[in-house]
Design a protein around this motif. Structure first.
Motif, short mmCIF file in Angstrom:
data_model
loop_
_atom_site.label_atom_id
_atom_site.label_comp_id
_atom_site.label_asym_id
_atom_site.label_seq_id
_atom_site.Cartn_x
_atom_site.Cartn_y
_atom_site.Cartn_z
N VAL A 160 9.58 18.75 7.84
CA VAL A 160 8.37 19.45 8.45
C VAL A 160 7.32 19.41 8.13
O VAL A 160 7.13 17.92 7.14
CB VAL A 160 9.04 20.47 6.79
CG1 VAL A 160 10.46 21.40 6.76
CG2 VAL A 160 8.91 20.14 5.69
N ARG A 212 2.62 26.19 3.86
CA ARG A 212 2.54 26.35 5.31
C ARG A 212 3.28 24.68 5.97
O ARG A 212 2.68 23.58 5.44
CB ARG A 212 0.93 26.12 6.23
CG ARG A 212 1.23 26.80 7.96
CD ARG A 212 0.49 26.05 8.80
NE ARG A 212 0.82 26.70 9.51
CZ ARG A 212 1.80 26.30 11.01
NH1 ARG A 212 1.49 24.50 10.08
NH2 ARG A 212 1.49 26.37 12.04
N GLU A 221 5.94 23.76 8.52
CA GLU A 221 6.79 24.22 10.35
C GLU A 221 7.64 22.60 9.99
O GLU A 221 7.55 21.75 10.52
CB GLU A 221 5.31 23.70 11.36
CG GLU A 221 5.80 24.07 12.34
CD GLU A 221 4.33 22.83 12.72
OE1 GLU A 221 4.63 23.26 14.31
OE2 GLU A 221 2.91 23.32 12.75
N GLU A 256 9.55 26.35 14.32
CA GLU A 256 9.38 27.82 13.16
C GLU A 256 8.01 27.47 11.73
O GLU A 256 8.35 26.47 11.00
CB GLU A 256 11.10 27.88 12.21
CG GLU A 256 10.73 28.88 11.05
CD GLU A 256 12.19 29.21 10.58
OE1 GLU A 256 12.04 30.79 9.93
OE2 GLU A 256 12.89 28.85 11.00
N VAL A 257 7.83 28.38 12.02
CA VAL A 257 6.44 28.41 10.88
C VAL A 257 6.83 29.37 9.63
O VAL A 257 7.33 30.20 9.71
CB VAL A 257 4.73 28.84 11.24
CG1 VAL A 257 4.17 28.60 9.94
CG2 VAL A 257 5.06 27.81 11.91
N GLN A 258 6.56 28.71 7.79
CA GLN A 258 6.77 29.53 7.16
C GLN A 258 5.57 28.81 6.36
O GLN A 258 4.97 28.27 6.29
CB GLN A 258 8.36 29.02 6.48
CG GLN A 258 9.51 29.27 7.12
CD GLN A 258 11.03 28.79 6.26
OE1 GLN A 258 10.62 27.75 5.07
NE2 GLN A 258 11.96 28.97 7.18
N ASN A 259 5.42 29.89 5.53
CA ASN A 259 4.20 29.99 5.27
C ASN A 259 4.38 30.87 3.50
O ASN A 259 4.65 32.20 3.38
CB ASN A 259 2.41 31.18 5.53
CG ASN A 259 2.01 30.79 6.33
OD1 ASN A 259 1.40 29.37 6.75
ND2 ASN A 259 2.27 31.16 7.89
#
Length: 130
Positions: free
Chosen positions: A55, A78, A80, A105-108
């Motif tokens: 990531v 963040r 990604e 995919e992106v996770q915040n």
């Protein structure tokens, strides 16, 4: 610690300059979060080298407060996916508490992070998510 100095720390983290990041910590610092114990330089480097091979992670500071003994912040972490980080891969690393993430995919994640300080160095760090 002044915010400008802390921002140098975050920039080193965002740049994956682990030696520079670790220079902000006291030699016997306790780094722990989400069930992970990274209390020495080798453990820190192993964990983040593994994670960052899957990531791209960056920190954005939204709120910051500090004194001679404490840095407290609220921000967005963040993450990604650079390649698939599956549940099986996480389990093999003993990281079942982490969420899998697919390539692209992106996770915040909103996080609250506290650092204890002594003589200008971090002695411990902990965080929680909202």
């Amino acid at each position: 610690m002044e915010r400008a100095e802390y921002e140098h720390y975050v920039q080193a983290f965002n740049d994956r300059d682990y030696d520079k990041v670790l220079d902000f910590y006291a030699p016997d610092a306790r780094i722990g979060f989400f069930g992970i114990d990274l209390s020495d330089r080798d453990a820190f480097k192993r964990f983040y080298s593994f994670l960052h091979s899957y990531v791209k992670e960056s920190v954005v500071i939204e709120r910051f407060a500090s004194s001679d003994e404490l840095v407290a912040l609220e921000g967005i972490v963040r993450v990604e996916g650079l390649r698939d980080l599956t549940a099986d891969v996480l389990k093999a690393q003993g990281l079942e508490q982490f969420m899998p993430i697919a390539k692209g995919e992106v996770q915040n994640m909103r996080q609250y992070i506290h650092y204890h300080l002594a003589d200008g160095k971090f002695t411990s760090v902990g965080c929680t998510m909202a």
